[in-house]
Design a protein around this motif. Sequence first.
Motif, PDB file in Angstrom:
ATOM      1  N   THR A   1       0.828  -1.201   0.000  1.00  0.00           N
ATOM      2  CA  THR A   1       0.000   0.000   0.000  1.00  0.00           C
ATOM      3  C   THR A   1       0.866   1.256   0.000  1.00  0.00           C
ATOM      4  O   THR A   1       0.586   2.217  -0.711  1.00  0.00           O
ATOM      5  N   ILE A   2       1.937   1.261   0.772  1.00  0.00           N
ATOM      6  CA  ILE A   2       2.809   2.432   0.855  1.00  0.00           C
ATOM      7  C   ILE A   2       3.529   2.661  -0.472  1.00  0.00           C
ATOM      8  O   ILE A   2       3.618   3.782  -0.962  1.00  0.00           O
ATOM      9  N   VAL A   3       4.038   1.594  -1.079  1.00  0.00           N
ATOM     10  CA  VAL A   3       4.828   1.727  -2.300  1.00  0.00           C
ATOM     11  C   VAL A   3       3.954   2.113  -3.493  1.00  0.00           C
ATOM     12  O   VAL A   3       4.319   2.972  -4.282  1.00  0.00           O
ATOM     13  N   THR A   4       2.800   1.476  -3.638  1.00  0.00           N
ATOM     14  CA  THR A   4       1.976   1.709  -4.830  1.00  0.00           C
ATOM     15  C   THR A   4       0.881   2.740  -4.627  1.00  0.00           C
ATOM     16  O   THR A   4       0.269   3.173  -5.598  1.00  0.00           O
ATOM     17  N   ALA A   5       0.596   3.107  -3.399  1.00  0.00           N
ATOM     18  CA  ALA A   5      -0.483   4.045  -3.069  1.00  0.00           C
ATOM     19  C   ALA A   5      -1.828   3.527  -3.564  1.00  0.00           C
ATOM     20  O   ALA A   5      -2.709   4.288  -3.939  1.00  0.00           O
ATOM     21  N   GLU A   6      -1.973   2.208  -3.580  1.00  0.00           N
ATOM     22  CA  GLU A   6      -3.226   1.563  -3.958  1.00  0.00           C
ATOM     23  C   GLU A   6      -3.556   0.498  -2.919  1.00  0.00           C
ATOM     24  O   GLU A   6      -2.674   0.009  -2.216  1.00  0.00           O
ATOM     25  N   ALA A   7      -4.815   0.142  -2.881  1.00  0.00           N
ATOM     26  CA  ALA A   7      -5.204  -0.960  -2.003  1.00  0.00           C
ATOM     27  C   ALA A   7      -4.664  -2.259  -2.582  1.00  0.00           C
ATOM     28  O   ALA A   7      -4.713  -2.473  -3.794  1.00  0.00           O
ATOM     29  N   PRO A   8      -4.116  -3.131  -1.738  1.00  0.00           N
ATOM     30  CA  PRO A   8      -3.533  -4.369  -2.270  1.00  0.00           C
ATOM     31  C   PRO A   8      -4.601  -5.352  -2.728  1.00  0.00           C
ATOM     32  O   PRO A   8      -5.692  -5.404  -2.168  1.00  0.00           O
ATOM     33  N   ASN A   9      -4.256  -6.104  -3.760  1.00  0.00           N
ATOM     34  CA  ASN A   9      -5.091  -7.215  -4.196  1.00  0.00           C
ATOM     35  C   ASN A   9      -4.663  -8.414  -3.359  1.00  0.00           C
ATOM     36  O   ASN A   9      -3.711  -9.117  -3.698  1.00  0.00           O
ATOM     37  N   ILE A  10      -5.349  -8.639  -2.247  1.00  0.00           N
ATOM     38  CA  ILE A  10      -4.926  -9.628  -1.267  1.00  0.00           C
ATOM     39  C   ILE A  10      -4.877 -11.019  -1.885  1.00  0.00           C
ATOM     40  O   ILE A  10      -3.891 -11.744  -1.727  1.00  0.00           O
ATOM     41  N   GLN A  11      -5.909 -11.398  -2.607  1.00  0.00           N
ATOM     42  CA  GLN A  11      -5.933 -12.735  -3.220  1.00  0.00           C
ATOM     43  C   GLN A  11      -4.801 -12.894  -4.229  1.00  0.00           C
ATOM     44  O   GLN A  11      -4.147 -13.928  -4.285  1.00  0.00           O
ATOM     45  N   GLY A  12      -4.520 -11.848  -5.007  1.00  0.00           N
ATOM     46  CA  GLY A  12      -3.442 -11.898  -5.985  1.00  0.00           C
ATOM     47  C   GLY A  12      -2.075 -12.038  -5.331  1.00  0.00           C
ATOM     48  O   GLY A  12      -1.223 -12.791  -5.792  1.00  0.00           O
ATOM     49  N   LEU A  13      -1.850 -11.298  -4.235  1.00  0.00           N
ATOM     50  CA  LEU A  13      -0.568 -11.385  -3.535  1.00  0.00           C
ATOM     51  C   LEU A  13      -0.362 -12.756  -2.901  1.00  0.00           C
ATOM     52  O   LEU A  13       0.728 -13.324  -2.951  1.00  0.00           O
ATOM     53  N   ILE A  14      -1.416 -13.307  -2.311  1.00  0.00           N
ATOM     54  CA  ILE A  14      -1.307 -14.637  -1.701  1.00  0.00           C
ATOM     55  C   ILE A  14      -1.083 -15.693  -2.775  1.00  0.00           C
ATOM     56  O   ILE A  14      -0.238 -16.584  -2.623  1.00  0.00           O
ATOM     57  N   ASP A  15      -1.819 -15.601  -3.892  1.00  0.00           N
ATOM     58  CA  ASP A  15      -1.620 -16.551  -4.991  1.00  0.00           C
ATOM     59  C   ASP A  15      -0.200 -16.476  -5.541  1.00  0.00           C
ATOM     60  O   ASP A  15       0.415 -17.496  -5.851  1.00  0.00           O
ATOM     61  N   MET A  16       0.345 -15.255  -5.662  1.00  0.00           N
ATOM     62  CA  MET A  16       1.706 -15.093  -6.154  1.00  0.00           C
ATOM     63  C   MET A  16       2.704 -15.761  -5.213  1.00  0.00           C
ATOM     64  O   MET A  16       3.617 -16.453  -5.654  1.00  0.00           O
ATOM     65  N   GLN A  17       2.520 -15.584  -3.907  1.00  0.00           N
ATOM     66  CA  GLN A  17       3.428 -16.196  -2.936  1.00  0.00           C
ATOM     67  C   GLN A  17       3.368 -17.719  -3.008  1.00  0.00           C
ATOM     68  O   GLN A  17       4.406 -18.389  -2.991  1.00  0.00           O
ATOM     69  N   ILE A  18       2.164 -18.256  -3.100  1.00  0.00           N
ATOM     70  CA  ILE A  18       2.011 -19.714  -3.170  1.00  0.00           C
ATOM     71  C   ILE A  18       2.642 -20.251  -4.439  1.00  0.00           C
ATOM     72  O   ILE A  18       3.351 -21.263  -4.422  1.00  0.00           O
ATOM     73  N   THR A  19       2.435 -19.573  -5.562  1.00  0.00           N
ATOM     74  CA  THR A  19       3.023 -20.005  -6.828  1.00  0.00           C
ATOM     75  C   THR A  19       4.543 -19.985  -6.768  1.00  0.00           C
ATOM     76  O   THR A  19       5.213 -20.930  -7.208  1.00  0.00           O
ATOM     77  N   LYS A  20       5.118 -18.912  -6.228  1.00  0.00           N
ATOM     78  CA  LYS A  20       6.578 -18.817  -6.124  1.00  0.00           C
ATOM     79  C   LYS A  20       7.143 -19.903  -5.213  1.00  0.00           C
ATOM     80  O   LYS A  20       8.188 -20.488  -5.514  1.00  0.00           O
ATOM     81  N   ILE A  21       6.471 -20.180  -4.109  1.00  0.00           N
ATOM     82  CA  ILE A  21       6.948 -21.223  -3.196  1.00  0.00           C
ATOM     83  C   ILE A  21       6.845 -22.589  -3.864  1.00  0.00           C
ATOM     84  O   ILE A  21       7.768 -23.409  -3.764  1.00  0.00           O
ATOM     85  N   GLN A  22       5.748 -22.854  -4.574  1.00  0.00           N
ATOM     86  CA  GLN A  22       5.609 -24.128  -5.278  1.00  0.00           C
ATOM     87  C   GLN A  22       6.674 -24.272  -6.354  1.00  0.00           C
ATOM     88  O   GLN A  22       7.253 -25.348  -6.516  1.00  0.00           O
ATOM     89  N   ASP A  23       6.932 -23.197  -7.111  1.00  0.00           N
ATOM     90  CA  ASP A  23       7.978 -23.243  -8.133  1.00  0.00           C
ATOM     91  C   ASP A  23       9.343 -23.478  -7.513  1.00  0.00           C
ATOM     92  O   ASP A  23      10.170 -24.204  -8.061  1.00  0.00           O
ATOM     93  N   PHE A  24       9.581 -22.855  -6.370  1.00  0.00           N
ATOM     94  CA  PHE A  24      10.889 -22.966  -5.717  1.00  0.00           C
ATOM     95  C   PHE A  24      11.154 -24.398  -5.253  1.00  0.00           C
ATOM     96  O   PHE A  24      12.270 -24.897  -5.357  1.00  0.00           O
TER      97      PHE A  24
END
Length: 165
Positions: free
Chosen positions: A28-51
Motif C-alpha cells: 500500500t505504501i509503495v503503490t499508493a493503492e489498495a492491495p489485491n490480497i488474493q493476488g498477492l497470496i496466490d503469487m506467494q504460493i506459486t513462487k513457493i511451489q515453483d521454488f
Amino acid sequence: MANKILKIVLIIVLFVVFFELGLFSSYTIVTAEAPNIQGLIDMQITKIQDFFSPEKVNEALIKDPTPVNITNKKDVGLKMETLSQVDGVNVDSMNITTLEDTDNKNFTVNIEALGYASPNSTSGQIVISQDPSYKVIATAQASYKENGLMVDENSIAITSILKLY
C-alpha cells in the motif's frame, strides 16, 4: 509436551500473520493503492511451489543456465514492452538463457532485458536519459523453426519488473 508444540505452532502462525500484514502495508505504501490480497497470496504460493518443485531443484543443482541465441529478438522485445508496460525494451541488452536441454524441440527460456521509462518533463523541458529505468524478466517457450531458434511470443510471461536506481 503438548504445551510446547502449541507454543511453536502459535509462534509460526503469528510470524506468518505479521509477515502478511507487513507485505500488505508495504504494498500500500509503495503503490499508493489498495492491495489485491488474493493476488498477492496466490503469487506467494506459486513462487513457493515453483521454488520447491523437484524439476527446478534438480535443474538448478545439476547445471548452469545455457545462453541461447534467438532469431526474433525484436518481436520478443516489442511483446515484452507491451506486457510490462514500459516505454521501450533494449534488445541489445537482452539476455536469453535456459536450464533445459536445447536439443529438445520445445524448451523454456528465461529472458532478461533493460527497459526504459518515458522522458521526464520538468518545467517545460523534456529530459531524455540514456540510462535504463527497469530490468524486465520474463519466461517463454522456444522452439526450432525453419529460420532458427524462435521464441513463441504468445507464451511470454513477465515474471518481474525491477526498478533500477
